[in-house]
Design an enzyme around this catalytic site. Structure first.
Site, PDB file in Angstrom:
ATOM      1  N   TRP A 131       0.822  -1.225   0.000  1.00  7.38           N
ATOM      2  CA  TRP A 131       0.000   0.000   0.000  1.00  7.38           C
ATOM      3  C   TRP A 131       0.850   1.267   0.000  1.00  7.38           C
ATOM      4  O   TRP A 131       0.319   2.371  -0.102  1.00  7.38           O
ATOM      5  CB  TRP A 131      -0.933   0.013   1.218  1.00  7.38           C
ATOM      6  CG  TRP A 131      -1.971  -1.049   1.212  1.00  7.38           C
ATOM      7  CD1 TRP A 131      -2.259  -1.917   0.185  1.00  7.38           C
ATOM      8  CD2 TRP A 131      -2.891  -1.379   2.267  1.00  7.38           C
ATOM      9  NE1 TRP A 131      -3.291  -2.752   0.544  1.00  7.38           N
ATOM     10  CE2 TRP A 131      -3.696  -2.450   1.816  1.00  7.38           C
ATOM     11  CE3 TRP A 131      -3.102  -0.880   3.552  1.00  7.38           C
ATOM     12  CZ2 TRP A 131      -4.700  -3.015   2.596  1.00  7.38           C
ATOM     13  CZ3 TRP A 131      -4.099  -1.446   4.331  1.00  7.38           C
ATOM     14  CH2 TRP A 131      -4.896  -2.500   3.857  1.00  7.38           C
ATOM     15  N   GLU A 157      12.180   1.928  -3.778  1.00  9.68           N
ATOM     16  CA  GLU A 157      11.904   3.273  -3.232  1.00  9.68           C
ATOM     17  C   GLU A 157      12.753   3.528  -1.989  1.00  9.68           C
ATOM     18  O   GLU A 157      13.143   4.662  -1.716  1.00  9.68           O
ATOM     19  CB  GLU A 157      10.394   3.421  -2.954  1.00  9.68           C
ATOM     20  CG  GLU A 157       9.623   3.561  -4.269  1.00  9.68           C
ATOM     21  CD  GLU A 157       8.193   3.074  -4.253  1.00  9.68           C
ATOM     22  OE1 GLU A 157       7.611   2.896  -3.174  1.00  9.68           O
ATOM     23  OE2 GLU A 157       7.655   2.860  -5.354  1.00  9.68           O
ATOM     24  N   GLU A 210      11.593  -6.921  -8.864  1.00  5.83           N
ATOM     25  CA  GLU A 210      10.888  -5.677  -9.165  1.00  5.83           C
ATOM     26  C   GLU A 210      11.794  -4.781  -9.999  1.00  5.83           C
ATOM     27  O   GLU A 210      12.574  -3.983  -9.434  1.00  5.83           O
ATOM     28  CB  GLU A 210      10.518  -4.946  -7.868  1.00  5.83           C
ATOM     29  CG  GLU A 210       9.429  -5.630  -7.081  1.00  5.83           C
ATOM     30  CD  GLU A 210       8.495  -4.597  -6.422  1.00  5.83           C
ATOM     31  OE1 GLU A 210       7.283  -4.769  -6.542  1.00  5.83           O
ATOM     32  OE2 GLU A 210       8.974  -3.623  -5.833  1.00  5.83           O
ATOM     33  N   GLY A 212       0.115  -0.068  -6.991  1.00  7.46           N
ATOM     34  CA  GLY A 212      -1.068   0.743  -7.284  1.00  7.46           C
ATOM     35  C   GLY A 212      -2.370  -0.048  -7.329  1.00  7.46           C
ATOM     36  O   GLY A 212      -3.377   0.372  -6.744  1.00  7.46           O
TER      37      GLY A 212
HETATM   38  P1  13P Z   1       3.187  -0.733  -8.895  1.00  6.72           P
HETATM   39  O1  13P Z   1       2.348  -1.994  -8.947  1.00  6.72           O
HETATM   40  O2  13P Z   1       2.389   0.480  -8.551  1.00  6.72           O
HETATM   41  O3  13P Z   1       4.015  -0.593 -10.129  1.00  6.72           O
HETATM   42  O4  13P Z   1       4.218  -0.898  -7.692  1.00  6.72           O
HETATM   43  C1  13P Z   1       4.956  -2.062  -7.593  1.00  6.72           C
HETATM   44  C2  13P Z   1       5.667  -2.070  -6.315  1.00  6.72           C
HETATM   45  O5  13P Z   1       6.536  -1.254  -6.071  1.00  6.72           O
HETATM   46  C3  13P Z   1       5.268  -3.062  -5.312  1.00  6.72           C
HETATM   47  O6  13P Z   1       6.157  -3.117  -4.259  1.00  6.72           O
END
Ligand code: 13P
Length: 256
Positions: A12, A98, A168, A236
């Site tokens: 989230w 991030e 990722e 998202g």
């Molecule tokens: P999104 O699905 O918004 O691209 O994000 C992926 C994510 O960073 C899950 O940890």
């Protein structure tokens, strides 16, 4: 090889206050059925974890921390430790891009966090993946190898079965530019091969690998059909209850 459980994880990020998180969890638990072969996990903001842990039906949904500090206690203003999360969460994200790029987390921090999660009885979900520039320079393989070997340096072969690896690719996160199945197949096999080199064939087969990056209910089945990919880490789309429930339903349908 016995099939590993499918994991559908909703990250989230910095969304939902305590009230909205509680309502979402309530509705999610109403929307899904209890299944042994699919594990649903949500990663709410740290603020809401304590109250959600009292509300969650762990037979349907488990909680993950988005972040935590690796030292147990002490003068670390603003931090929450893995020790303080013990008993509240079953999983914890580690090394999300991030955190790496916006908050400058280093390999050393990530290595200590993986170890702190294991030491405190919850499973680290270790995120690895290349940036767009690294992909363009054909460095994906080397990046995955380096991130995995650095992050798992303190983890033994008895412990690694409790670590989940999330592929990722940074360029796919929040961009709508989701990876092709062929990219995920390649990355998945590099990850599995690296685990095999580090821990041997038998142990590496127990490790669950998931994909994350712009996943929606329309792309979920394609990724879940890839041999060796055991689930999804959804950003998202996990904020919309209908979308997230659809992704879970796709995973259920595939396990029938
Ligand atoms: P999104 O699905 O918004 O691209 O994000 C992926 C994510 O960073 C899950 O940890």
């Amino acid at each position: 090889m016995p099939s590993r459980k499918k994991l559908i994880i909703g990250n989230w990020k910095m969304n939902f206050n305590t009230h909205d998180a509680s309502i979402y969890l309530h509705r999610l638990q109403e929307a899904i059925t209890e299944r042994r072969d699919v594990q649903v996990i949500v990663a709410p903001t740290t603020l809401t974890l304590q109250s959600l842990s009292l509300q969650v039906n762990r037979r349907k949904v488990k909680l993950a921390a988005q972040n935590f500090y690796w030292r147990d206690f002490g003068p670390y203003t603003g931090e929450t430790s893995a020790t303080q999360l013990r008993g509240i969460v079953d999983y914890g994200l580690v090394g999300h891009s991030e955190r790496r790029y916006l908050f400058h987390e280093q390999e050393k921090d990530i290595r200590y966090k993986v170890q702190a999660a294991v030491r405190n009885g919850f499973k680290p979900i270790l995120c690895v993946g290349e940036t767009r520039a690294e992909r363009t320079n054909k460095e994906t393989h080397a990046v995955l190898y380096d991130q995995l070997t650095a992050s798992l340096a303190n983890i033994t072969s008895d412990e690694v079965g409790n670590v989940i690896i999330a592929y990722e690719p940074v360029w796919a996160i929040g961009t709508g530019d989701n990876a092709k199945s062929s990219d995920v197949v390649k990355a998945g096999s590099v990850i599995r091969r690296t685990l095999r080199n580090l821990y041997g064939d038998k142990v590496s087969k127990d490790v669950q690998i998931v994909y994350g990056g712009s996943v929606t209910s329309s792309s979920a089945t394609d990724y879940l059909s890839i041999p060796g990919i055991d689930g999804l880490l959804v950003g998202g789309a996990s904020l919309q209850l209908y979308e997230f429930s659809e992704i879970i339903k796709k995973a259920h349908d595939m396990q029938k």
